[in-house]
Design a protein around this motif. Structure first.
Motif, short mmCIF file in Angstrom:
data_model
loop_
_atom_site.label_atom_id
_atom_site.label_comp_id
_atom_site.label_asym_id
_atom_site.label_seq_id
_atom_site.Cartn_x
_atom_site.Cartn_y
_atom_site.Cartn_z
N GLY A 133 79.96 85.89 86.85
CA GLY A 133 80.77 86.65 87.79
C GLY A 133 80.70 86.16 89.21
N ASP A 134 79.68 85.36 89.55
CA ASP A 134 79.53 84.85 90.91
C ASP A 134 80.66 83.87 91.25
OD1 ASP A 134 77.26 86.32 91.14
OD2 ASP A 134 75.87 84.63 91.14
N SER A 135 81.03 83.82 92.53
CA SER A 135 81.98 82.82 92.99
C SER A 135 81.23 81.53 93.32
CB SER A 135 82.74 83.32 94.21
OG SER A 135 81.85 83.56 95.29
N VAL A 136 81.86 80.39 93.11
CA VAL A 136 81.24 79.09 93.38
C VAL A 136 82.27 78.14 93.98
CG1 VAL A 136 79.50 79.24 91.56
CG2 VAL A 136 81.73 78.25 91.04
N THR A 137 81.77 77.17 94.72
CA THR A 137 82.60 76.04 95.15
C THR A 137 82.12 74.81 94.39
OG1 THR A 137 81.13 75.43 96.97
CG2 THR A 137 82.85 77.06 97.43
N ALA A 138 82.90 73.76 94.44
CA ALA A 138 82.56 72.55 93.67
C ALA A 138 81.23 71.96 94.09
CB ALA A 138 83.67 71.51 93.84
N ILE A 162 82.11 82.12 87.95
CA ILE A 162 81.35 81.88 86.73
C ILE A 162 81.84 82.84 85.65
CG2 ILE A 162 79.07 81.77 85.66
CD1 ILE A 162 79.53 79.70 87.83
N ALA A 163 82.63 82.33 84.71
CA ALA A 163 83.16 83.16 83.64
C ALA A 163 82.20 83.25 82.46
CB ALA A 163 84.51 82.62 83.17
N ALA A 164 81.39 82.22 82.26
CA ALA A 164 80.45 82.23 81.14
C ALA A 164 79.33 81.24 81.38
CB ALA A 164 81.17 81.89 79.83
N LEU A 165 78.12 81.65 81.03
CA LEU A 165 76.96 80.77 80.94
C LEU A 165 76.58 80.72 79.47
CD1 LEU A 165 74.77 81.85 84.02
CD2 LEU A 165 76.47 80.02 83.87
N LEU A 166 76.62 79.54 78.88
CA LEU A 166 76.46 79.39 77.43
C LEU A 166 75.10 78.84 77.04
CD1 LEU A 166 80.02 77.96 76.68
CD2 LEU A 166 79.26 80.34 76.75
N ALA A 167 74.15 78.90 77.96
CA ALA A 167 72.78 78.50 77.67
C ALA A 167 71.87 79.28 78.61
CB ALA A 167 72.58 76.99 77.87
N GLU A 168 70.64 79.52 78.18
CA GLU A 168 69.70 80.29 78.98
C GLU A 168 68.64 79.38 79.59
OE1 GLU A 168 68.16 83.22 76.34
OE2 GLU A 168 69.91 84.54 76.51
N LYS A 169 68.01 79.87 80.63
CA LYS A 169 66.90 79.16 81.26
C LYS A 169 65.83 78.86 80.21
CE LYS A 169 63.14 79.96 84.54
NZ LYS A 169 62.55 80.89 85.52
N GLY A 170 65.34 77.63 80.21
CA GLY A 170 64.31 77.23 79.26
C GLY A 170 64.85 76.63 77.98
N GLU A 171 66.17 76.65 77.79
CA GLU A 171 66.77 76.04 76.60
C GLU A 171 67.14 74.59 76.87
OE1 GLU A 171 68.70 79.51 73.92
OE2 GLU A 171 69.94 78.83 75.59
N GLU A 172 67.12 73.79 75.82
CA GLU A 172 67.45 72.37 75.92
C GLU A 172 68.82 72.14 75.31
OE1 GLU A 172 64.85 68.34 75.59
OE2 GLU A 172 64.86 69.62 73.83
N ALA A 173 69.74 71.61 76.12
CA ALA A 173 71.11 71.41 75.67
C ALA A 173 71.38 69.93 75.46
CB ALA A 173 72.09 71.96 76.71
N PRO A 174 72.00 69.56 74.34
CA PRO A 174 72.36 68.16 74.11
C PRO A 174 73.36 67.67 75.16
CG PRO A 174 72.45 69.41 72.07
CD PRO A 174 72.30 70.41 73.17
N VAL A 175 73.29 66.40 75.51
CA VAL A 175 74.21 65.80 76.46
C VAL A 175 75.64 65.94 75.97
CG1 VAL A 175 74.97 63.58 77.39
CG2 VAL A 175 72.56 64.19 77.47
N GLY A 176 76.55 66.30 76.89
CA GLY A 176 77.96 66.42 76.56
C GLY A 176 78.39 67.78 76.09
N HIS A 177 77.41 68.72 75.89
CA HIS A 177 77.76 70.05 75.42
C HIS A 177 78.18 70.95 76.58
CE1 HIS A 177 76.73 68.92 71.52
NE2 HIS A 177 76.16 70.02 71.11
N PRO A 190 82.45 88.78 82.42
CA PRO A 190 81.75 87.49 82.31
C PRO A 190 80.74 87.51 81.17
CG PRO A 190 80.96 88.72 84.22
CD PRO A 190 82.15 89.46 83.70
N VAL A 191 80.52 86.33 80.60
CA VAL A 191 79.71 86.20 79.37
C VAL A 191 78.41 85.47 79.67
CG1 VAL A 191 79.66 85.18 77.06
CG2 VAL A 191 81.76 86.22 77.92
N GLN A 192 77.32 85.93 79.09
CA GLN A 192 76.03 85.24 79.12
C GLN A 192 75.54 85.09 77.69
OE1 GLN A 192 73.32 84.27 81.85
NE2 GLN A 192 73.17 83.13 79.93
N LEU A 193 75.41 83.86 77.21
CA LEU A 193 74.97 83.60 75.84
C LEU A 193 73.84 82.59 75.85
CD1 LEU A 193 78.40 83.20 73.98
CD2 LEU A 193 76.91 85.20 73.95
#
Length: 442
Positions: A133-138, A162-177, A190-193
């Protein structure tokens, strides 16, 4: 085992890259560190180096072709013949959600886990700087990611919310995801997953690896002599980059295991979860002695970019010095206050060595890469990083990054390399030359 060559993400806002030219042809032998091809992004044209040795095979993209980030464009194999298998995307396709109650993923600009190095396969999210839900600039810092090298701040790359965060702090995300969505309008819900809920888990990424690419771990209960005297073909040497699946890295971290011990004992890479059993069965390593290394120093300064940009245009027109990167090396070497200096210039994976035999621009010459540098200079002006603190290395390190409309300069070193007064003098002199280049000619 063939090594995939992927189209790297050289910036957060980049989703494709254009292959300008191939430096190697199918079947040609290649060595680790050799330039394979040149790729053009919206920022610059860069060379992509081979991450292993062997033969170039299975080339799927021609010069001039635009390729999505993360797609395999070739392989480095043990023989010059094609492997006969079709390279696919380096990441899995998003699967249909099993839980019908899961929130829908909003539409918007996608933020992916960037490849901060060609051999990087995943990144650990250390912290989110923005909330749903937060506003951001590039240029806002969106999150911090940890690789095997350092912790890096990553910018949002888009204006919006910010419409969605699809990973949480402490999680490891593969490159390109995709790990976040930025929408142009403020989202109502807004979504938090987590990675698991969004179908992007590192475990899922490992499961989609081709079966033939998994090399079985040695079936030993009590390991004795190493089964080979050095790293496997096409793999970096011990204490270099360790190749392992995201799940193996995460479990090793949770169990307090050091994957480098497998490499030290001769087990071939890449490592998977089953190799952790072998690692746990190795004899306990001798406890390291308390470090006596000198503490690190970190200094930073900000200058305007106009002075250097205008000077580079003048040097190219009036003096025929068209290599702006060599001008940076000259400024850095002269800032050491020595008549003789060697500078290693790093530009997104490519390293060039320059030797200075005087204080003038014409006294700078590129030399063989075996030369030992007095100073390391990282030119990161055309990347997306806004700050860097990687820690001291074998030589003092100067970094040049873009900061708003200006430049941010950083110096990292140990107290043994430079005392406080010398470190302040070095960075101050370099900052002065970058802001007022005519000082270099005086």
């Amino acid at each position: 085992m063939p090594l995939d060559v992927i189209m790297p993400a050289l910036g957060m806002a980049q989703d494709t890259g254009v292959i300008l030219t191939w430096h190697k042809s199918p079947g040609d032998p290649v060595s680790e560190g050799e330039a394979l091809f040149e790729v053009e992004t919206d920022k610059a044209a860069m060379e992509v180096e081979a991450q292993g040795s062997g033969f170039l095979t299975d080339v799927t993209a021609a010069a001039g072709e635009e390729v999505p980030v993360g797609r395999v464009v070739a392989r480095i194999s043990e023989t010059p013949e094609d492997t006969g298998t079709k390279p696919e995307l380096a990441q899995e396709k998003p699967s249909e959600p099993d839980n019908q109650a899961s929130p829908a993923i909003p539409e918007g600009e996608q933020v992916i886990m960037p490849a901060l190095g060609m051999a990087q396969d995943a990144g650990l999210i250390v912290a989110w700087r923005k909330s749903p839900g937060d506003s951001v600039t590039a240029s806002d810092i969106l999150f911090e990611v940890e690789t095997d090298k350092s912790i890096v701040e990553v910018e949002a790359g888009h204006d919006g919310f910010i419409a969605a965060l699809l990973a949480e702090k402490g999680e490891e995300a593969p490159v390109g995801h995709v790990i976040a969505i930025i929408s142009s309008e403020k989202p109502e819900s807004p979504v938090q997953l987590s990675l698991l809920a969004s179908g992007k888990s590192a475990e899922a990424a490992e499961q989609v690896k081709p079966a033939e690419s998994v090399e079985p771990a040695p079936a030993v209960k009590q390991p004795s002599a190493p089964r080979q005297t050095g790293p496997a073909h096409g793999v970096r040497a011990v204490r270099g980059r360790i190749l392992a699946s995201p799940k193996a890295r995460r479990l090793a971290l949770e169990r307090g295991l050091d994957l480098e011990r497998l490499a030290e004992n001769g087990y071939p890479q890449p490592y998977h979860v089953k190799d952790l059993e072998v690692l746990e069965s190795l004899p306990k390593a001798t406890a390291p002695q308390p470090s006596t290394a000198a503490p690190g120093r970190y200094l930073s300064a900000e200058v305007t970019a106009d002075g250097f940009d205008e000077f580079a245009v003048w040097a190219a027109k009036e003096a025929g010095l068209t290599d702006a990167s060599s001008l940076l090396a000259a400024f850095a070497g002269s800032s050491l206050g020595q008549n003789e200096a060697t500078v290693a210039l790093e530009t997104f994976g490519k390293t060039r060595i320059f030797a200075m035999h005087g204080r003038r621009l014409g006294d700078l010459a590129e030399v063989e890469p075996e030369a030992v540098p007095d100073l390391r200079l990282r030119d990161l002006r055309f990347g997306r990083l806004s700050t860097i603190q990687a820690g001291p290395e074998d030589t003092p390190v100067l970094s040049v990054l873009t900061s708003g409309a200006g430049l941010k300069l950083t110096l990292e070193c140990t107290a043994e390399q430079l005392d406080a007064s010398a470190a302040i003098t070095l960075l101050s002199d370099f900052a002065g030359r970058m802001e007022q280049p005519l000082r270099h000619l005086l």
